[in-house]
Motif scaffolding. Structure first.
Motif, PDB file in Angstrom:
ATOM      1  N   GLY A  16     -20.581   9.651  29.484  1.00 31.28           N
ATOM      2  CA  GLY A  16     -21.669  10.603  29.226  1.00 31.28           C
ATOM      3  C   GLY A  16     -21.853  10.875  27.752  1.00 31.28           C
ATOM      4  O   GLY A  16     -21.032  10.462  26.920  1.00 31.28           O
ATOM      5  N   THR A  17     -22.925  11.593  27.416  1.00 33.59           N
ATOM      6  CA  THR A  17     -23.212  11.894  26.022  1.00 33.59           C
ATOM      7  C   THR A  17     -22.266  12.956  25.468  1.00 33.59           C
ATOM      8  O   THR A  17     -21.943  12.963  24.285  1.00 33.59           O
ATOM      9  N   SER A  18     -21.810  13.877  26.360  1.00 35.32           N
ATOM     10  CA  SER A  18     -20.921  14.942  25.858  1.00 35.32           C
ATOM     11  C   SER A  18     -19.455  14.667  26.155  1.00 35.32           C
ATOM     12  O   SER A  18     -18.582  15.130  25.442  1.00 35.32           O
ATOM     13  N   LYS A  19     -19.191  13.949  27.239  1.00 37.14           N
ATOM     14  CA  LYS A  19     -17.789  13.683  27.604  1.00 37.14           C
ATOM     15  C   LYS A  19     -17.672  12.365  28.377  1.00 37.14           C
ATOM     16  O   LYS A  19     -18.634  11.922  29.004  1.00 37.14           O
ATOM     17  N   GLY A 212     -27.981  16.408  31.973  1.00 38.54           N
ATOM     18  CA  GLY A 212     -26.756  16.164  31.200  1.00 38.54           C
ATOM     19  C   GLY A 212     -26.851  16.779  29.820  1.00 38.54           C
ATOM     20  O   GLY A 212     -27.518  17.803  29.619  1.00 38.54           O
ATOM     21  N   ALA A 213     -26.182  16.153  28.864  1.00 39.85           N
ATOM     22  CA  ALA A 213     -26.237  16.636  27.490  1.00 39.85           C
ATOM     23  C   ALA A 213     -27.357  15.921  26.736  1.00 39.85           C
ATOM     24  O   ALA A 213     -28.128  16.535  26.011  1.00 39.85           O
ATOM     25  N   GLY A 214     -27.465  14.602  26.936  1.00 39.01           N
ATOM     26  CA  GLY A 214     -28.440  13.814  26.185  1.00 39.01           C
ATOM     27  C   GLY A 214     -29.725  13.557  26.932  1.00 39.01           C
ATOM     28  O   GLY A 214     -30.804  13.494  26.335  1.00 39.01           O
ATOM     29  N   THR A 215     -29.625  13.364  28.254  1.00 36.30           N
ATOM     30  CA  THR A 215     -30.822  13.046  29.039  1.00 36.30           C
ATOM     31  C   THR A 215     -30.789  13.750  30.389  1.00 36.30           C
ATOM     32  O   THR A 215     -29.722  14.126  30.875  1.00 36.30           O
ATOM     33  N   GLY A 236     -29.172  19.304  27.703  1.00 32.10           N
ATOM     34  CA  GLY A 236     -28.341  20.357  27.113  1.00 32.10           C
ATOM     35  C   GLY A 236     -28.234  20.350  25.599  1.00 32.10           C
ATOM     36  O   GLY A 236     -28.266  21.413  24.967  1.00 32.10           O
ATOM     37  N   GLU A 255     -23.297  26.220  20.908  1.00 32.84           N
ATOM     38  CA  GLU A 255     -22.846  25.684  22.204  1.00 32.84           C
ATOM     39  C   GLU A 255     -22.030  26.749  22.961  1.00 32.84           C
ATOM     40  O   GLU A 255     -22.209  26.964  24.155  1.00 32.84           O
ATOM     41  N   LYS A 258     -24.270  29.523  24.118  1.00 25.93           N
ATOM     42  CA  LYS A 258     -25.075  29.052  25.259  1.00 25.93           C
ATOM     43  C   LYS A 258     -24.281  29.181  26.547  1.00 25.93           C
ATOM     44  O   LYS A 258     -24.764  29.729  27.537  1.00 25.93           O
ATOM     45  N   GLY A 329     -25.328  18.094  37.110  1.00 20.98           N
ATOM     46  CA  GLY A 329     -25.059  17.866  35.688  1.00 20.98           C
ATOM     47  C   GLY A 329     -24.775  19.200  35.009  1.00 20.98           C
ATOM     48  O   GLY A 329     -25.124  20.273  35.540  1.00 20.98           O
ATOM     49  N   GLY A 330     -24.144  19.163  33.846  1.00 21.46           N
ATOM     50  CA  GLY A 330     -23.741  20.381  33.139  1.00 21.46           C
ATOM     51  C   GLY A 330     -24.886  21.349  32.873  1.00 21.46           C
ATOM     52  O   GLY A 330     -24.727  22.562  32.970  1.00 21.46           O
ATOM     53  N   GLY A 331     -26.065  20.811  32.579  1.00 20.63           N
ATOM     54  CA  GLY A 331     -27.218  21.657  32.260  1.00 20.63           C
ATOM     55  C   GLY A 331     -27.690  22.495  33.435  1.00 20.63           C
ATOM     56  O   GLY A 331     -28.413  23.478  33.250  1.00 20.63           O
ATOM     57  N   LYS A 333     -25.792  24.245  35.209  1.00 18.39           N
ATOM     58  CA  LYS A 333     -24.907  25.408  35.362  1.00 18.39           C
ATOM     59  C   LYS A 333     -25.446  26.645  34.643  1.00 18.39           C
ATOM     60  O   LYS A 333     -24.848  27.711  34.704  1.00 18.39           O
TER      61      LYS A 333
HETATM   62  N1  LIG Z   1     -21.915  26.753  32.039  1.00 16.00           N
HETATM   63  C1  LIG Z   1     -22.850  26.073  31.401  1.00 16.00           C
HETATM   64  N2  LIG Z   1     -24.052  26.633  31.145  1.00 16.00           N
HETATM   65  C2  LIG Z   1     -25.003  25.955  30.490  1.00 16.00           C
HETATM   66  N3  LIG Z   1     -24.871  24.694  30.048  1.00 16.00           N
HETATM   67  C3  LIG Z   1     -23.712  24.076  30.270  1.00 16.00           C
HETATM   68  C4  LIG Z   1     -22.633  24.719  30.953  1.00 16.00           C
HETATM   69  N4  LIG Z   1     -21.593  23.857  31.047  1.00 16.00           N
HETATM   70  C5  LIG Z   1     -21.997  22.726  30.431  1.00 16.00           C
HETATM   71  N5  LIG Z   1     -23.257  22.854  29.968  1.00 16.00           N
HETATM   72  C6  LIG Z   1     -24.041  21.869  29.219  1.00 16.00           C
HETATM   73  O1  LIG Z   1     -24.117  20.696  29.959  1.00 16.00           O
HETATM   74  C7  LIG Z   1     -24.169  19.556  29.079  1.00 16.00           C
HETATM   75  C8  LIG Z   1     -23.115  18.568  29.500  1.00 16.00           C
HETATM   76  O2  LIG Z   1     -23.422  18.142  30.795  1.00 16.00           O
HETATM   77  P1  LIG Z   1     -22.830  16.800  31.378  1.00 16.00           P
HETATM   78  O3  LIG Z   1     -21.364  16.811  31.238  1.00 16.00           O
HETATM   79  O4  LIG Z   1     -23.412  16.626  32.732  1.00 16.00           O
HETATM   80  O5  LIG Z   1     -23.473  15.760  30.349  1.00 16.00           O
HETATM   81  P2  LIG Z   1     -23.090  14.243  30.057  1.00 16.00           P
HETATM   82  O6  LIG Z   1     -22.846  13.571  31.351  1.00 16.00           O
HETATM   83  O7  LIG Z   1     -21.986  14.204  29.056  1.00 16.00           O
HETATM   84  O8  LIG Z   1     -24.407  13.737  29.337  1.00 16.00           O
HETATM   85  P3  LIG Z   1     -25.499  12.656  29.804  1.00 16.00           P
HETATM   86  O9  LIG Z   1     -25.466  12.613  31.292  1.00 16.00           O
HETATM   87  O10 LIG Z   1     -26.784  13.193  29.262  1.00 16.00           O
HETATM   88  O11 LIG Z   1     -25.105  11.386  29.146  1.00 16.00           O
HETATM   89  C9  LIG Z   1     -23.910  20.081  27.682  1.00 16.00           C
HETATM   90  O12 LIG Z   1     -25.123  20.132  26.980  1.00 16.00           O
HETATM   91  C10 LIG Z   1     -23.363  21.488  27.917  1.00 16.00           C
HETATM   92  O13 LIG Z   1     -23.747  22.357  26.890  1.00 16.00           O
END
Ligand SMILES: Nc1ncnc2c1ncn2[C@@H]1O[C@H](COP(=O)(O)OP(=O)(O)OP(=O)(O)O)[C@@H](O)[C@H]1O
Ligand SMILES: [Mg+2]
Length: 410
Positions: A16-19, A212-215, A236, A255, A258, A329-331, A333
């Motif tokens: 993922g973009t964030s992890k 997610g974080a990027g898309t 996100g 972050e 947020k 996805g994280g967004g 939440k």
């Molecule tokens: N409790 C929360 N409230 C709001 N936003 C959150 C929370 N927890 C995580 N996020 C956001 O969710 C995003 C990360 O989500 P996720 O782990 O699904 O992304 P990713 O899989 O790394 O990225 P991508 O799928 O875009 O490549 C981050 O932008 C983070 O700030």
């Protein structure tokens, strides 16, 4: 200590973009997947779902995999990895062949899927998935398992997913540099759908929205099959960036603010709540109304859901998804997203937590792990059907892949 035999293990690697997360699952004889290890490491080598720094991505994968190995007490040799990004394209296609012996055989299925695959794909793209939607024999449509049925003409309707050759190569390169093999590459929103959508919802018609974080990656299902996919470059990271700019605070603090205090609906934040915001440089921190923060966040989430709405309407699927939207996805939440999405799209919306696996449920029962758990479920179904598929596949392995999908969900 004796290492667990690798045979019964499946590993999902969500880049993922964030992890970057590696999840190890043990497949039980009854097909149930037990999560026995999880390793997660911040990812810094990706931008909007695409690898932009191989070295850094490789290191993050290595760390996540090592952590998962330690927890699961196993050695990881191969992974099911996810792929996403704006370079991914999808289209519906169909193919038709004559049924050779009046009765559909597996050979006929193979030929019809090959013919459905024969579309002009730009030179810089390659086909990642051929997902059967339905078969038509003579004038009977809506057939899910045609083998053994009688007829003269067999037609297949499929969803093709293509991705940029370079993006695929970069992901596989990062994984290979960690000494791992790629069992298969799976579109991230397709993987997430395995973890968060029920069969009933896919039959009725539903859209999965993985923020997610990027898309934000979207997949639309109707009549039990995937029909449409899209990728929106609002997620996100942009929300965090908006907060950093609007509140004039460093991104790391934005972050944190947020996650702790933000909500996606301004009316959810009362006017008398205030938050402490660190300033840039050596200026002293300030106190701001939580409502100001909510205004910034709501504006971006509104833009995101308006895009989802517009694209669903343009693709013609808006009226075909009575089960509504599932956000993951994280967004997803963020407090108030469900209410905001319902207001903008006028359809039922729910949150999608990963389901369908046991063990470490308190860890994986989190929207950020939807893709990782989905990769695990997808991988376990592949393993269960006795097919460990390597990328750089031959015609034959493409066929076995397609057949597995068909015998699985679609
Ligand atoms: N409790 C929360 N409230 C709001 N936003 C959150 C929370 N927890 C995580 N996020 C956001 O969710 C995003 C990360 O989500 P996720 O782990 O699904 O992304 P990713 O899989 O790394 O990225 P991508 O799928 O875009 O490549 C981050 O932008 C983070 O700030
Ligand atoms: Mg993701």
């Amino acid at each position: 200590m004796a290492k667990r035999p690798e045979k019964s293990l499946v590993v999902g690697l969500d880049i993922g973009t964030s992890k970057i997360v590696a999840i190890v699952g043990e497949v039980q004889p009854d097909g149930q997947v037990e999560v026995i290890g999880l390793g997660s490491h911040p990812s810094r080598g990706l931008k909007r779902g695409v690898v932009v720094d191989i070295e850094s991505t490789e290191q993050s994968i290595q760390r996540a995999v090592e952590e998962a190995e330690l927890m699961a007490d196993c050695e990881i040799h191969s992974v099911f990895a996810g792929i996403a990004g704006a370079h991914v394209r999808s289209l519906n296609s169909h193919g038709a062949v004559a049924i050779r012996d009046k009765e559909v055989t597996e050979g006929d299925l193979e030929r019809v899927l090959e013919s459905a695959r024969a579309v002009a794909v730009p030179a810089d793209q390659r086909i990642v998935h051929v997902l059967p939607q339905e078969y038509v024999i003579d004038s009977t449509d809506g057939i899910r398992q045609p083998v053994g049925m009688s007829g003269v003409r067999l037609e297949a309707r499929v969803h093709l997913v293509t991705a940029a050759v370079s993006a695929v190569q970069n992901v596989t390169k990062c994984v290979a540099r960690c000494g791992l093999q790629v069992d298969d590459l799976i579109l991230q929103q397709l993987a997430s759908s395995y973890a968060v959508l029920s069969d009933d919802e896919k039959d009725l018609g539903i859209a999965l929205v993985d923020i997610g974080a990027g898309t934000t990656d979207v997949a639309v299902f109707t009549e039990g099959a995937i029909r449409h996919t899209m990728c929106i470059p609002i997620a996100g990271d942009l929300v965090t960036n908006d907060i950093a700019v609007a509140l004039r605070t460093p991104t790391v603090h934005a972050e944190e603010i947020k996650i702790k205090y933000a909500c996606a609906l301004e009316q959810m934040a009362s006017t008398d709540e205030t938050i402490q915001v660190p300033s840039v440089g050596d200026r002293p921190p300030r106190r701001l109304e939580r409502q100001t923060l909510a205004q910034v966040v709501e504006a971006r989430y509104r833009e995101l859901f308006s895009h989802v709405h517009k694209q669903l309407r343009q693709s013609g699927f808006e009226a075909m998804i009575p089960a509504g939207l599932v956000l993951t996805g994280g967004g997803s939440k963020m407090e108030g997203v469900v209410e905001l999405a319902e207001e903008i799209l006028h359809m039922p919306v729910r949150l999608g937590c990963p389901q369908g696996v046991v063990g470490l449920s308190e860890v994986v029962n989190n929207e950020i792990h939807a893709t990782g758990v989905g990769l695990l479920i997808y991988g376990s179904r592949m393993e269960a059907s006795g097919r460990r598929i390597m990328i750089g596949r031959s015609r034959e392995s493409l066929w076995t892949r397609v057949k597995s999908w068909f015998q699985g969900d679609f």
